[in-house]
Design a protein around this motif. Sequence first.
Motif, mmCIF file in Angstrom:
data_model
loop_
_atom_site.group_PDB
_atom_site.id
_atom_site.type_symbol
_atom_site.label_atom_id
_atom_site.label_comp_id
_atom_site.label_asym_id
_atom_site.label_seq_id
_atom_site.Cartn_x
_atom_site.Cartn_y
_atom_site.Cartn_z
ATOM 1 N N TYR A 192 -3.273 0.204 -5.793
ATOM 2 C CA TYR A 192 -4.035 1.016 -4.845
ATOM 3 C C TYR A 192 -4.177 2.432 -5.374
ATOM 4 O O TYR A 192 -3.220 3.009 -5.910
ATOM 5 C CB TYR A 192 -3.344 1.038 -3.466
ATOM 6 N N ASP A 193 -5.397 2.987 -5.189
ATOM 7 C CA ASP A 193 -5.592 4.384 -5.560
ATOM 8 C C ASP A 193 -5.247 5.273 -4.371
ATOM 9 O O ASP A 193 -4.711 4.791 -3.350
ATOM 10 C CB ASP A 193 -7.030 4.632 -6.057
ATOM 11 N N GLU A 194 -5.548 6.572 -4.486
ATOM 12 C CA GLU A 194 -5.172 7.497 -3.420
ATOM 13 C C GLU A 194 -5.875 7.200 -2.100
ATOM 14 O O GLU A 194 -5.417 7.622 -1.033
ATOM 15 C CB GLU A 194 -5.446 8.950 -3.852
ATOM 16 N N ARG A 195 -6.992 6.491 -2.150
ATOM 17 C CA ARG A 195 -7.696 6.098 -0.926
ATOM 18 C C ARG A 195 -7.296 4.705 -0.455
ATOM 19 O O ARG A 195 -7.911 4.131 0.415
ATOM 20 C CB ARG A 195 -9.211 6.160 -1.153
ATOM 21 N N ARG A 196 -6.282 4.154 -1.102
ATOM 22 C CA ARG A 196 -5.790 2.804 -0.804
ATOM 23 C C ARG A 196 -6.855 1.732 -1.036
ATOM 24 O O ARG A 196 -6.911 0.725 -0.328
ATOM 25 C CB ARG A 196 -5.235 2.733 0.619
ATOM 26 N N THR A 197 -7.679 1.950 -2.040
ATOM 27 C CA THR A 197 -8.653 0.947 -2.458
ATOM 28 C C THR A 197 -7.950 -0.027 -3.398
ATOM 29 O O THR A 197 -7.329 0.395 -4.380
ATOM 30 C CB THR A 197 -9.839 1.604 -3.178
ATOM 31 N N GLN A 234 0.816 -1.216 0.000
ATOM 32 C CA GLN A 234 0.000 0.000 0.000
ATOM 33 C C GLN A 234 0.849 1.266 0.000
ATOM 34 O O GLN A 234 0.528 2.250 -0.655
ATOM 35 C CB GLN A 234 -0.941 -0.002 1.214
#
Length: 671
Positions: free
Chosen positions: A554-559, A545
């Motif tokens: 992972y995106d900026e929201r850690r999705t 992450q």
Amino acid sequence: MTDIATIQIEDGIAHLVIDSPPVNALGRAVRQAIVENVAALGARADVQAIVLRCAGRTYFAGADISEFGRPFEAPDLNDVVAALENCPKLIVTAIHGTALGGGLEVALGAHYRIALASAKLGFPEIALGLLPGAGGTQRAPRVMDAGEAFALITSGKPIPAGRAKELGLVDRIADGDLSAAAIAYAGELLTTDAPLRRLRDEAPKLSDAGLDTVLDKATVARSEATRGCAEAMRLALTAPFDEGLAGERAIFDRLMDGAQSRALRHVFFAEREAGKLVGIGRDVTPASIARAGVIGAGTMGGGIAMNFLNAGIPVTLVEVRQEALERGVTTIRRNYEATAKKGRLTDAQVEERMALLTPTLDFAALAQADLVIEAVFESMTVKKDIFARLDALVKTGALLATNTSFLDVDEIASATSRAGDVIGLHFFSPANVMKLLEVVRGAQTSDAALVTAMALAKQLGKTAVVSRVCHGFIANRIMDVRRVAAERLLLQGTDMAAIDGALTDYGFPMGQFQMFDLVGLDVMGRDSDERTLMGDFVTAGRLGQKSGGGYYDYDERRTPSASDAAAAIIRDHAAHLGLASAPVAADDILPSLLYPVVNEGARLIEEGIVQRASDIDVALIAGYGWPAHSGGPMQWAREIGLTRIVDALDAAQVSVSNELRSAARSGQYSR
């Protein structure tokens, strides 16, 4: 008067006191004493009211757990509650200590309730996979708002008497002498001609329009007990009282016979057994730990130090560099201040804890410590050097502990002239949060050292299990088998999300590869000298992450999302190992992951690493988030069938431990 019950009558008020140490558990003798004495007092012409209370340190703390799994002998708890509720004389019950589970149900049978402000009330049955079985789900929503009642029952957490008064669960808070206050309250009720308030006759209290939604969600919960509570609550809100009471009992019996409740009751008793030492006499007593020393102010060392500070034990924290020491102390303070912001500590308590901490660069400051724990880098050379220095410095009789996760405690002890005082205390990270403490007994660790370590674990609020020396001890060793199995499935083409999903569907907080990405692949795989799958990810700059990508992107929201780059690394590593694509079916993923774990657990029993099979369950639940509703790996294996597991491992050409094969034949583990 009996051995359990004493009665005094003055001015028409009977004072009935139950005394059944240590916690006034509602065993058969106590139930019978209540029913018989209430009936007798209810029939006396010189009695107008009854005050029921308990002697000792607490009100009825709950059912007698030794009766769990067996039919209640008459009178049962429903008989006790009915005896109070239907008594023709006004009954006030006085609560101190804790009124939990069956104890609170008894209290709800009284016409009025008075409690000390220090008392706590609650329904902990959900933690055992059960619901209140003596009218708790039916009477609670008649004395307090149904939504609040449902929250109280399904949380399993007690509430203070003041909050219970706000909700209506308690009628009055007593100051000072509870007995005198309760008698005065009964006299006041008589003077005002207060009615005999029977909760069964009252309508449910429903102010939460969204309760239906809550109950609907509860009916699809993983927890069978939560679903049962929702079912019982609907009966309380829609059915006549007696019908609801009968329904509650039917649900209770169904849950009691279910696998989840068996598992949770197993965990309840296993945690208590884990603290009992095999082969050590009661004449061996623990030494007092008045001052502790911790070597290393990093994440682990700081967390370990906080455990002692929380318990009021002064700590000397030693580092080799000033900047590392200052960083460690700052982190400890920041953690405490964050807790204070959440209302769990006062500012004064933060300062009290910090005042117990003595940070220093002077190794000699450890000389008078009763216990020293090293929490430094996992290097045998470094640790042996530290223990040799401690041997020459620390006072005779002090406990010398290593927090190693994998290294040989016996080899570490060999650096000293007092191997009997050396022990492993393996905290799990974050050490100030995680409950598990593996107490590792070396070949020469003395009985006194082991007893002291276990007593200390209890003082620190840890769930402790004893392990003998082996690579990884209990929890890390057994769960490394799951890691190997998960990586094997992945390299053979099984979908990564399906592997993680099988684990989370089972009840783990996260999947294997989700956990790797969260912790950091550079952290998880840094000790290997060979080419590994995780090492290939690190080489590619995919650290998890924190780098925006590991096994998942992972995106900026850690999705997380599937990653083409990760898939390419996996295919390349599979080719390196010469593995052909052979993905397993969805239904076979969980057995492929967890049956080897059970097998490794059986090896721990076979090798004498653990005292008993249930200690493995305790360690995995407390240390790795193994879902408690399964009971842990060894209990889960019993439920699904040991023979079934052996046959599956044989079919997969996995070497089956002698212990597991023997247990499949006998139906039980050897310990």
